[in-house]
Design an enzyme around this catalytic site. Structure first.
Site, mmCIF file in Angstrom:
data_model
loop_
_atom_site.group_PDB
_atom_site.id
_atom_site.type_symbol
_atom_site.label_atom_id
_atom_site.label_comp_id
_atom_site.label_asym_id
_atom_site.label_seq_id
_atom_site.Cartn_x
_atom_site.Cartn_y
_atom_site.Cartn_z
ATOM 1 N N PRO A 42 0.696 -1.456 -0.140
ATOM 2 C CA PRO A 42 -0.174 0.134 -0.287
ATOM 3 C C PRO A 42 0.741 1.204 0.284
ATOM 4 C CG PRO A 42 -0.741 -1.547 1.795
ATOM 5 C CD PRO A 42 0.722 -1.845 1.325
ATOM 6 N N GLU A 43 0.513 2.523 -0.624
ATOM 7 C CA GLU A 43 0.758 3.548 -0.733
ATOM 8 C C GLU A 43 0.361 4.595 -0.081
ATOM 9 O OE1 GLU A 43 1.051 4.975 -4.525
ATOM 10 O OE2 GLU A 43 1.115 2.448 -5.648
#
Ligand SMILES: [Zn+2]
Length: 275
Positions: free
Chosen positions: A2-3
């Protein structure tokens, strides 16, 4: 992945249910995720500590403890957080890395299917030094086109690589780099030092906009990512280029090009809109 939007969503989901609560018992089932800390020191530090604050920095979840230390979890590709009111069922213990039982009996769980994530423990000094090596947070008010231009100044690397470099800018990974460059009408392979001021301004606006819109959709779920309450993100339905190689550009109708030549990752762009 995830960013920034995904980790921020995870943190917002768990923070109100963890802050102010004491950790009574810790079970660490896998040790290959540990960095800068041994199993025994992590457990000794966590047990009896109160979780004072849960925040995000770049793509890390940061748990500030009453001991003065910070536990930093980077969920990377397949890590997720959940809080269980009941003891875990056998199915729920699958892929579990860390279980912190709170003093009220609830369990905070970090699970990680492929265990590409990491757990760090840093004291105040260690954390300040670590955080100082990460670039500015793009959703903070102090992040302006000038800040972006300054952080990217002098680098000859492809602009896509430059904005994914966590030392230059925090939180942007492959998905949002692709999306932001499309929105800014910039070729991902363009050498960063050739960007004009107008292009920096467009890039800045596109980065902030895509991150905010993704956050409003609770992030992008392509595979394992879940919010802090176990739900899927919804931004995958709004992606304009990422994962759409060979499909039509939503802007001009031309076929989108996919390449791996820039940084070995999947880059998708429109050869007409992003010259
Ligand atoms: Zn186009």
């Amino acid at each position: 992945m995830p960013e920034l939007p995904e980790v921020e969503t995870m943190v917002r989901g768990i923070a109100p249910r963890l802050e102010g609560y004491q950790i009574a018992h810790v079970e660490l089932r896998k040790t290959d995720v540990l960095r800068h800390v041994t199993k025994s020191r992590l457990i000794k530090t966590l047990e009896g500590s109160t979780i004072e604050q849960v925040t995000r920095r770049a793509k890390h979840a940061v748990f500030r403890l009453s001991s003065g230390d910070r536990m930093i979890i980077q969920p990377r590709m397949t890590g997720s957080f959940l809080i269980h009111d009941q003891p875990l069922t056998k199915e729920q213990t699958k892929y579990v890395v860390l279980i912190c039982t709170l003093s009220d009996g609830r369990r905070f769980v970090y699970r990680d299917v492929r265990r590409l994530g990491t757990i760090w423990l840093l004291d105040e000094t260690g954390w300040i030094a670590y955080s100082a090596r990460i670039g500015p947070e793009p959703l903070e008010e102090t992040f302006t086109p000038f800040v972006l231009a300054n952080r990217l100044r002098g680098t000859r690397t492809a602009v896509k690589k430059a904005i994914m470099d966590q030392r230059r800018l925090a939180g942007v990974g492959n998905i949002y780099a692709n999306e932001a460059l499309f929105d800014a009408r910039l070729n991902p392979a363009k050498s960063t030092h050739k960007l004009s001021l107008d292009e920096f301004a467009r890039l800045h606006a596109a980065i902030v906009d895509v991150l905010q819109r993704a956050l409003a959709s609770s992030g992008t779920t392509l595979r394992d990512y879940r919010t802090g309450t176990g739900a899927r993100g919804r931004f995958q339905f709004k992606l304009r280029v990422y994962g759409r190689g060979g499909e039509k550009c939503m802007n001009c109708g031309r076929k989108l090009v996919m390449t791996h030549t820039i940084d070995l990752r999947q880059t998708v762009f429109c050869p007409r809109c992003q010259r």
